[in-house]
Design a protein around this motif. Structure first.
Motif, PDB file in Angstrom:
ATOM      1  N   TYR A 181       0.810  -1.219   0.000  1.00  0.00           N
ATOM      2  CA  TYR A 181       0.000   0.000   0.000  1.00  0.00           C
ATOM      3  C   TYR A 181       0.843   1.267   0.000  1.00  0.00           C
ATOM      4  N   ASN A 262     -10.872  -6.374  -0.854  1.00  0.00           N
ATOM      5  CA  ASN A 262      -9.788  -5.969  -1.765  1.00  0.00           C
ATOM      6  C   ASN A 262      -9.981  -6.460  -3.197  1.00  0.00           C
ATOM      7  N   SER A 286     -17.100  -2.117   4.770  1.00  0.00           N
ATOM      8  CA  SER A 286     -15.665  -1.933   4.612  1.00  0.00           C
ATOM      9  C   SER A 286     -15.415  -1.259   3.283  1.00  0.00           C
ATOM     10  N   ARG A 288     -12.468   0.345   0.470  1.00  0.00           N
ATOM     11  CA  ARG A 288     -11.085   0.458   0.002  1.00  0.00           C
ATOM     12  C   ARG A 288     -11.070   1.322  -1.254  1.00  0.00           C
ATOM     13  N   SER A 289      -9.965   2.053  -1.459  1.00  0.00           N
ATOM     14  CA  SER A 289      -9.888   2.885  -2.662  1.00  0.00           C
ATOM     15  C   SER A 289      -8.483   2.870  -3.227  1.00  0.00           C
ATOM     16  N   LYS A 290      -8.394   3.329  -4.482  1.00  0.00           N
ATOM     17  CA  LYS A 290      -7.094   3.534  -5.116  1.00  0.00           C
ATOM     18  C   LYS A 290      -6.875   5.036  -5.242  1.00  0.00           C
ATOM     19  N   ASN A 310      -7.244   5.281   2.132  1.00  0.00           N
ATOM     20  CA  ASN A 310      -7.516   4.167   1.214  1.00  0.00           C
ATOM     21  C   ASN A 310      -8.151   2.935   1.854  1.00  0.00           C
ATOM     22  N   ALA A 311      -8.393   2.990   3.169  1.00  0.00           N
ATOM     23  CA  ALA A 311      -9.036   1.842   3.848  1.00  0.00           C
ATOM     24  C   ALA A 311      -9.831   2.371   5.024  1.00  0.00           C
TER      25      ALA A 311
END
Ligand code: 5GP
Ligand code: MN
Length: 337
Positions: A181, A262, A286, A288-290, A310-311
């Motif tokens: 990450y 993920n 939950s 998550r991102s980029k 990002n989380a």
């Protein structure tokens, strides 16, 4: 956010304390358990009376961790926990930024209302202001990274040993996706390199964490990906929602959905991925991102939660179908901008 490293304050609190309790967040993950155990083992070497109290069970794939059998689970040992908190003269809160993250079962109030001084060690954004001392950096990859730094700041590095190194390494790899990450810095890798010098078996740790699925768990992953993955192409978003009934049909055990969120991000143009699960008390989300998409902000604003850029994660107290609609509406509103 600015980092806060109040090492002198921390040292003076530790020097004065005899009975210490370490807390970490509800649904403890490997960073929560690893950082708590590493701090516990370090303080034990200073001859302190130390206990770790976690709100509820940690995943079984962490049972191999040194001294994990000494961890007190509040949900199962309320009276013991209450007594320890009452007698404590120093409290640590690790890997979360507020006592309310200890859950809704009364532990948050017990810890926060205790008369003992309270120290926060964390890497989540927006720490609460009521602590007596802080060791905080939201740029740190993990709370384990912070514990490693703290040990050095306090000149306790001679106390580092193989067991502590195992605990710290575990939090480092899980919170960084095995050093993948954005949060990984040269310092993260320097710390990992130093921990390996304690002759820890890093392959064994990887296998304990990532290769100890039950057959049912892997089947659940297969089902989630083949039957439940929704792809909102227009919004560069993917999500999976799982009901209690679906989870039960795979004999769901705590930790079985860990990492599932993920997968959505592995689609080329997806920048936002979510896992929405129904528990007996609430709907857990939950995120998550980029890149620059800040899911901490989304979690705080729409899902009563928080986390990192990002989380992040949060919860809703509405039926699953409504939570899915809410999520889709949030996505549509933010991705339109
Ligand atoms: P996970 O999706 O793995 O449960 O959580 C991702 C990250 O977001 C973790 O760092 C976790 O501590 C944080 N997080 C998850 N749920 C919540 C929540 O309800 N509140 C806050 N403040 N942070 C959360
Ligand atoms: Mn963490």
């Amino acid at each position: 956010m600015k980092k806060i490293t109040e090492k002198n304050k921390l040292l003076s609190h530790i020097n004065k304390a005899k009975k210490i309790v370490i807390f970490s967040h509800h649904n403890p993950d490997a960073d929560a358990v690893g950082s708590s155990l590493a701090l516990y083992l370090t303080l034990k070497k200073l001859k302190k009376n130390v206990h770790i109290i976690l709100p509820n069970e940690f995943p079984a794939f962490l049972n191999w961790m040194p001294h994990s059998n000494k961890i007190i689970i509040f949900e199962k040992q309320k009276e013991t926990s209450q007594q320890l908190i009452q007698k404590s003269d120093l409290i640590f809160l690790l890997d979360c930024n507020a006592f309310k993250r200890l859950g809704t079962d009364g532990l948050a109030e017990l810890a926060q209302n205790s008369s003992a001084p309270k120290i926060l060690i964390d890497h989540h954004r927006f720490p609460e202001k009521y602590f007596n001392a802080y060791f905080f950096n939201d740029k740190a990859s993990s709370t384990c990274e912070l514990i490693y730094q703290l040990v050095h700041h306090l000149k306790l590095e001679k106390n580092l040993d193989k067991k502590i190194a195992q605990c710290l390494y575990t939090g480092l790899i899980t919170d960084t996706g095995s050093f993948k990450y954005d949060s990984v810095t040269p310092e993260t890798l320097e710390i990992a390199a130093h921990l390996l010098k304690f002759k820890i078996n890093h392959t064994y740790i990887q296998q304990q964490i990532f290769d100890t699925y039950s057959y049912n768990r892997l089947k659940l992953v297969g089902y989630a990906l083949s039957q439940k993955l929704k792809y909102l192409k227009e919004y560069n978003t993917a999500y999976i929602a799982l009901s209690q009934k679906e989870l039960k049909s795979f004999n769901f055990q705590k930790g079985d959905t860990e990492g599932l969120v993920n997968y959505g991000l592995s689609i080329k143009d997806v920048v936002l991925s979510a896992l929405i699960t129904e528990t007996d008390k609430m709907i857990r989300i939950s995120l998550r991102s980029k890149g620059n998409l800040d899911v901490n902000e989304i979690a705080r604003k729409h899902f009563n939660g928080g986390g990192h850029k990002n989380a992040a994660g949060g919860q809703l107290y509405i039926p699953l179908d409504d939570a899915i609609k809410t999520f889709e509406n949030v996505v549509k509103s933010i991705r339109k901008k």
